[in-house]
Design an enzyme around this catalytic site. Structure first.
Site, PDB file in Angstrom:
ATOM      1  N   LYS A 208      -3.833  10.361 -14.919  1.00 35.44           N
ATOM      2  CA  LYS A 208      -3.324  10.992 -16.139  1.00 35.44           C
ATOM      3  C   LYS A 208      -3.886  10.318 -17.382  1.00 35.44           C
ATOM      4  O   LYS A 208      -4.307  10.983 -18.328  1.00 35.44           O
ATOM      5  CB  LYS A 208      -1.794  10.951 -16.149  1.00 35.44           C
ATOM      6  N   GLU A 214      -7.254   0.920 -10.331  1.00 36.19           N
ATOM      7  CA  GLU A 214      -7.637   1.106  -8.935  1.00 36.19           C
ATOM      8  C   GLU A 214      -8.403   2.422  -8.751  1.00 36.19           C
ATOM      9  O   GLU A 214      -9.381   2.488  -7.993  1.00 36.19           O
ATOM     10  CB  GLU A 214      -6.402   1.101  -8.033  1.00 36.19           C
ATOM     11  N   GLY A 265       4.345  10.582 -12.501  1.00 40.24           N
ATOM     12  CA  GLY A 265       3.459  10.574 -11.346  1.00 40.24           C
ATOM     13  C   GLY A 265       4.154  10.911 -10.040  1.00 40.24           C
ATOM     14  O   GLY A 265       3.664  11.714  -9.245  1.00 40.24           O
ATOM     15  N   ARG A 266       5.322  10.306  -9.805  1.00 36.02           N
ATOM     16  CA  ARG A 266       6.016  10.526  -8.531  1.00 36.02           C
ATOM     17  C   ARG A 266       6.649  11.909  -8.439  1.00 36.02           C
ATOM     18  O   ARG A 266       7.120  12.317  -7.384  1.00 36.02           O
ATOM     19  CB  ARG A 266       7.060   9.433  -8.320  1.00 36.02           C
ATOM     20  N   GLU A 352      11.146   3.789  -7.205  1.00 32.93           N
ATOM     21  CA  GLU A 352      10.563   3.629  -8.522  1.00 32.93           C
ATOM     22  C   GLU A 352      11.469   4.242  -9.587  1.00 32.93           C
ATOM     23  O   GLU A 352      11.473   3.801 -10.734  1.00 32.93           O
ATOM     24  CB  GLU A 352       9.177   4.284  -8.569  1.00 32.93           C
ATOM     25  N   HIS A 383      11.658   4.325  19.236  1.00 33.35           N
ATOM     26  CA  HIS A 383      11.063   3.247  20.026  1.00 33.35           C
ATOM     27  C   HIS A 383      10.582   2.112  19.125  1.00 33.35           C
ATOM     28  O   HIS A 383       9.756   1.294  19.538  1.00 33.35           O
ATOM     29  CB  HIS A 383       9.910   3.797  20.862  1.00 33.35           C
ATOM     30  N   LYS A 498       0.197  -5.668 -13.061  1.00 37.54           N
ATOM     31  CA  LYS A 498      -1.077  -5.189 -13.602  1.00 37.54           C
ATOM     32  C   LYS A 498      -1.579  -6.103 -14.715  1.00 37.54           C
ATOM     33  O   LYS A 498      -2.777  -6.393 -14.809  1.00 37.54           O
ATOM     34  CB  LYS A 498      -0.909  -3.758 -14.130  1.00 37.54           C
TER      35      LYS A 498
END
Length: 522
Positions: A208, A214, A265-266, A352, A383, A498
């Site tokens: 954005k 990254e 973002g999420r 978040e 399991h 960051k």
């Protein structure tokens, strides 16, 4: 609209006093399973019979929802109020999939029209790719799309793609195979690139701000491979970004599609962030159906009656479990391989959003807030970590998800039943096993029970039901944030690391930071 801490409300105090009112061992029966159920959108159902609630507790929850004006606060949000107090922003992800309230204008444009325009542009671009009108330098069709992003630019879109991949194959809707690069670890990018034919691959760069460290590192990483293959990266990349970022209208990309600051973002899977890769993979019609299911679920979230508002009911039950009963975690357990990454997406969306210790105004809260979210598909989890869920010292509430039918239609009869029937049998058995336990003179074989769970179920996981499922959890998170009086829409917790990373890379460090960095030769 009053925004006060939860513990200032009388209904909250009453709810906190009702701990331990229900024994699932004694009360879970056929009638309860039939009656403790709420209709969801897109043919889904939310069943809460195995939750530790009764009519009295539900009544107090309704009083709390009314006293805190929770659906009115939702209306404030979808009508464009500045709900994100930390960043002084509106919260508009619901508007991506439909108009719930008033028109919202900003910067001289209508927000809903802008979102529809982006959706239509993406659909048209995807169609041109599918038809070969947008192709590589040799005029050959693209066969693969790779999304480069991190956090909300990866987790949600990746989870949604995997959720529909087999459905699309069965319904002849798989246009391009999709892959994802997120981790700045070069092994991630290299592993993906080794599995694709670069000449026939289209990359979607998602940032954005256009400055995500990254993501930009991975972009350069990928471009290096493209150049070494004798190709021009500008013919193989599109961007999803904001209109003011350095990626916008940039000749280094075939096309740019836009989001704005009001889409977190999420919560961006229903925006261009998810829309580009999903439309390229499945077609714009499938993405539109996904949005339709989400919008239908958003509409149910407007209902003031908690028994007809499954997201609000789920939120209230979760708050009761976290605050009155003191349960620290929640496990998301989809009995569907298609939802293999859905718990990972909800980890970010929930933790978040509500992993906060101060309220909307920056003042400390005097109660616990968001739970730890984790999960894995059944039957794999059975399991793995179910041992702790069944017999561990912590009680962890469970949220099961299941479907009557699998997606691709392939199944066989073994030992008298199909694999899908075996999957559903395991799911049904686990709900009762967790709730009712099992007495045994041998302590190692004793199951205490009283492990609460809910069940969301439907006939099949489709684009519409996936959209409704996503919206349900997004709205659950929102309502819990309202109850705890948090700002669920910023994420300052990701920023400190960051900042320190930039110091390390710039060589501007001392003390422990310098010593840790020296371990890696930095």
């Amino acid at each position: 609209m009053e925004w006060n801490n939860a513990d200032s409300y009388e209904s909250w105090k009453k709810l906190m006093s009702l701990k331990g009112q229900v024994s699932l061992k004694k009360e879970l029966n056929a009638d309860r399973v039939k009656n403790y159920s709420a209709k969801m959108a897109a043919g889904l159902t939310y069943n809460y019979a195995a939750k530790q609630v009764n009519d009295q507790i539900l009544g107090v929850m309704q009083n709390l929802a009314d006293e805190m004006a929770l659906t009115e606060k939702f209306a404030e949000l979808f009508n464009g109020a500045t709900i994100n107090t930390g960043e002084n922003r509106k919260v508009l992800h619901h508007l991506l999939r439909g108009q719930l309230g008033n028109d919202i204008e900003y910067d001289g444009k209508n927000a809903r029209s802008f979102y529809v325009e982006q959706q239509e542009k993406i659909a048209a671009f995807a169609k041109n790719v599918h038809e070969g009108k947008v192709a590589n330098a040799k005029g050959e069709k693209f066969t693969t799309v790779v999304q480069i992003g991190i956090g909300g630019s990866d987790l949600g879109p990746r989870a949604m793609y995997l959720a529909l991949e087999e459905w699309a194959k069965k319904n002849n809707s798989l246009k391009l195979n999709a892959k994802f690069i997120s981790n700045v670890d070069p092994d991630d990018g290299a592993a993906v690139i080794s599995t694709v034919d670069l000449a026939h691959t289209l990359f979607v760069l998602v940032s954005k701000s256009g400055t995500t460290q990254e993501t930009l590192a991975n972009e350069l990483f990928v471009k290096d491979f493209i150049k070494k293959a004798g190709l021009n990266p500008a013919n193989h990349m599109i961007a999803v970004t904001s209109e003011t970022s350095p990626l916008a209208n940039n000749p280094e990309y075939l096309a740019s599609f836009y989001i704005d600051d009001y889409i977190g973002g999420r919560f961006s899977s229903t925006s261009a962030v998810g829309g580009a890769v999903l439309s390229l993979a499945f077609g714009g019609e499938v993405f539109a159906a996904f949005l339709k299911g989400a919008n239908e679920a958003d509409i149910t979230a407007k209902n003031a009656n908690i028994k007809e508002n499954p997201a609000l009911l789920d939120a209230l039950i979760g708050v009761y479990e976290r605050n009155a009963q003191g349960y620290p975690s929640t496990a998301i357990l989809p009995y569907s391989q298609a939802l293999s990454r859905f718990p990972a997406h909800l980890q970010q969306a929930d933790m978040e959003s509500n992993g906060k210790s101060v309220n909307r105004f920056g003042n400390p809260v005097n109660y616990v807030t968001g739970p730890v979210i984790f999960g894995e598909p059944g039957t794999n989890g059975q399991h793995s970590f179910y041992q702790l869920l069944h017999q561990g010292t912590d009680i962890i509430p469970l949220q099961f998800i299941g479907f009557n039918e699998n997606q691709n239609g392939n199944d066989v009869v073994v030992d008298g039943s199909t694999s899908q029937k075996k999957l559903c049998a395991n799911l049904s058995a686990q709900i009762v096993a967790f709730a009712c336990g099992k007495d045994n003179e041998n302590p190692n074989k004793y199951f205490a029970g009283e492990r609460p769970s809910s069940l969301i179920y439907g006939n099949q996981l489709t684009p519409e039901s996936l959209g409704a499922l996503l919206s349900h959890f997004e709205n659950k998170i929102m309502f819990q944030g309202f109850i705890w009086n948090l700002n669920s829409f910023d994420q300052e917790g990701v920023q400190l690391g960051k900042i320190l990373t930039k110091q390390v890379l710039a060589g501007d460090m001392t003390g422990a930071l310098k010593e840790y960095a020296s371990i890696f030769g930095l």
